[in-house]
Enzyme design. Sequence first.
Site, PDB file in Angstrom:
ATOM      1  CG  HIS A 134     -37.837   3.210  -5.251  1.00  0.00           C
ATOM      2  ND1 HIS A 134     -37.407   2.046  -4.641  1.00  0.00           N
ATOM      3  CD2 HIS A 134     -37.963   2.911  -6.571  1.00  0.00           C
ATOM      4  CE1 HIS A 134     -37.295   1.085  -5.549  1.00  0.00           C
ATOM      5  NE2 HIS A 134     -37.621   1.590  -6.731  1.00  0.00           N
ATOM      6  CB  CYS A 158     -36.003   2.370  -9.558  1.00  0.00           C
ATOM      7  SG  CYS A 158     -37.577   2.639 -10.408  1.00  0.00           S
TER       8      CYS A 158
END
Length: 182
Positions: A134, A158
Amino acid sequence: YNDRLLSKEEVVEIENKINSIKLFREEYQDDDSEYTSNAILQEITPNNINTFSISSKTNYLVYLNLAKQLTYVYEGSNNNWSLIKEFSSSTGIEGKETPKGIFSVTDRGDWFFSEEFQQGAKYWVQFMGDYLFHSLPFDETKENILDYTLGIPASHGCFRLAVEDAKWLYYNIENGTKIIIN
């Protein structure tokens, strides 16, 4: 021999490895990628990627080098991969490490916001559970980047990317694309 209990982080890492192996077996057992499991044990480079018989269900393959904090995107097919993109990334900090293994893209979305961490991100691409690629983290308004850190671990597990890099992945990397992280 040690009779202590496993920590939560150790249990999560073991579960991630088991899930990675299950995914690999389910999605790639019928192809010619017999050497892919060996590939995750060493660094993949543009010079050696075509020696592992790595296949993907799409014409893209994404390799994430945790030591270098770099994301590499290859285009092509088994033993005919060409590097087309290289992104500076930030992965999980100590205690919230990014999982290693073989995964594939499963979902995507244009925005999420975490109440727990009081930040969100644009252009997420999921590869396992709550683990995503992301953008850099934004505030709730979607206007202000909260942390510009790239190139060193800085996330909750992430892969953080520059906004334009996350957007490129979001629009170009299809579900089913193989992801290798080591």
